[in-house]
Design a protein around this motif. Structure first.
Motif, PDB file in Angstrom:
ATOM      1  N   MET A  51      84.606   6.680  35.689  1.00 27.65           N
ATOM      2  CA  MET A  51      83.327   6.849  36.390  1.00 27.65           C
ATOM      3  C   MET A  51      83.319   8.152  37.163  1.00 27.65           C
ATOM      4  N   VAL A  73      78.178   8.031  39.312  1.00 34.52           N
ATOM      5  CA  VAL A  73      78.210   6.569  39.413  1.00 34.52           C
ATOM      6  C   VAL A  73      78.467   6.141  40.859  1.00 34.52           C
ATOM      7  N   TYR A  95      72.582   6.463  36.652  1.00 34.96           N
ATOM      8  CA  TYR A  95      73.800   5.672  36.485  1.00 34.96           C
ATOM      9  C   TYR A  95      74.413   5.289  37.831  1.00 34.96           C
ATOM     10  N   GLN A  97      75.676   3.513  40.921  1.00 38.35           N
ATOM     11  CA  GLN A  97      75.965   2.112  41.233  1.00 38.35           C
ATOM     12  C   GLN A  97      76.349   1.903  42.692  1.00 38.35           C
ATOM     13  N   GLU A  98      76.961   2.889  43.302  1.00 38.10           N
ATOM     14  CA  GLU A  98      77.413   2.744  44.689  1.00 38.10           C
ATOM     15  C   GLU A  98      76.969   3.963  45.498  1.00 38.10           C
ATOM     16  N   SER A 120      69.856   0.269  38.811  1.00 38.19           N
ATOM     17  CA  SER A 120      71.287   0.490  38.591  1.00 38.19           C
ATOM     18  C   SER A 120      72.136   0.259  39.843  1.00 38.19           C
ATOM     19  N   LEU A 121      71.568   0.473  41.024  1.00 39.44           N
ATOM     20  CA  LEU A 121      72.349   0.438  42.264  1.00 39.44           C
ATOM     21  C   LEU A 121      72.862  -0.964  42.562  1.00 39.44           C
ATOM     22  N   LEU A 122      74.170  -1.053  42.869  1.00 39.39           N
ATOM     23  CA  LEU A 122      74.804  -2.334  43.159  1.00 39.39           C
ATOM     24  C   LEU A 122      75.249  -2.453  44.610  1.00 39.39           C
ATOM     25  N   ALA A 144      70.752  -4.377  44.997  1.00 42.02           N
ATOM     26  CA  ALA A 144      72.058  -4.034  45.544  1.00 42.02           C
ATOM     27  C   ALA A 144      72.415  -4.898  46.750  1.00 42.02           C
TER      28      ALA A 144
END
Length: 266
Positions: A51, A73, A95, A97-98, A120-122, A144
């Motif tokens: 990533m 990412v 992309y 995520q964090e 996409s965001l977690l 998220a």
């Protein structure tokens, strides 16, 4: 007749081996020199577990970089001097995520701040900032896990509606404190604790609105009454002066007597 090379005769190296070696070296040099994605000068871009991680922690940034790699990412922007998250700040990072924005000076979050990364965001960390309120639509569609702890939140109807739609980080949810509130008695208490007790900040909002409307209507009514009183008093004064003027005029009987006197003399 085929020539047979003797032991003293040197062999010519195959030409194809030279071409393969040349193209191999050229391709290798291109891969080494050409970067896969650009990286902001104030950040460090690394690859971790396949990533793309952009590390911008403690770089004295006052704004979110605009030249972030599109394949990012993980984006770490903690411990800077960022004060504002503008609209579409991460729109090209499909992309992502964090996102870590903790320990900044963030005061305002625009309505479209997270447009483009909502799917996409977690993980989103906004802890330890200066946020008092956010627009209801700012976190719309975000799935998220969000940390909002240690911000000077003003507890009122909008914040209640925002929190209702979010998936708060369970480890920091009790650190989301009412710094101020529509009712002072709730200041200093965890927001979730207040809401779980059955308190509805939106009811206070409606009551406050009703009181404001009542005060406004009472003010207008007072102004109308004052104007009517002024108008009546002013007209009374004019009427009094008009009556005094009429009284000062000679009466019709006096005019008739004067006319008879003049006729007798003649």
């Amino acid at each position: 007749m085929q020539e047979i090379a003797g032991p003293d005769m040197p062999r010519k190296p195959p030409i194809i081996d030279h071409f393969a070696l040349f193209w191999g070296l050229l391709l290798g040099s291109l891969l080494v020199v050409t970067p896969v994605t650009p990286c902001p000068m104030s950040c460090q871009c690394i690859e971790k577990s396949g990533m793309a991680v952009v590390q911008c922690v403690s770089r004295s940034l006052e704004k979110i970089p605009t030249d972030l790699p599109r394949d990012t990412v993980v984006l770490l922007l903690a411990s800077n001097h960022i004060t504002h998250i503008p609209n579409y700040a991460f729109k090209e990072l499909h992309y992502l995520q964090e996102l870590d924005l903790s320990n900044n000076n963030i005061e305002t979050v625009d309505v479209g701040a997270f447009q483009g990364v909502s799917d996409s965001l977690l993980v989103l960390d906004l802890s330890n900032n200066h946020i008092q309120s956010v627009p209801k639509e700012a976190f719309s569609r975000l799935r998220a896990k969000i940390s909002l702890s240690n911000n000077p939140w003003h507890c009122e109807c909008t914040l209640q509606e925002v929190l209702r739609e979010l998936r708060l980080d369970p480890e920091t949810v009790n650190d989301v404190i009412c710094y101020t509130a529509v009712q002072e008695e709730y200041a200093g208490k965890p927001v979730i604790q207040v809401l779980d007790s059955g308190i509805n900040f939106c009811n206070f909002h409606h009551k406050t609105t009703d009181i404001a409307m009542f005060v406004t209507m009472f003010g207008w009514f007072t102004m109308v009454i004052a104007y009517v009183i002024y108008y009546v008093r002013h007209n009374q004064e004019d009427a009094r002066r008009h009556l005094e003027y009429l009284k000062s005029l000679p009466s019709s009987s006096q005019i008739s007597k004067d006319f008879d006197t003049i006729s007798t003399v003649l």
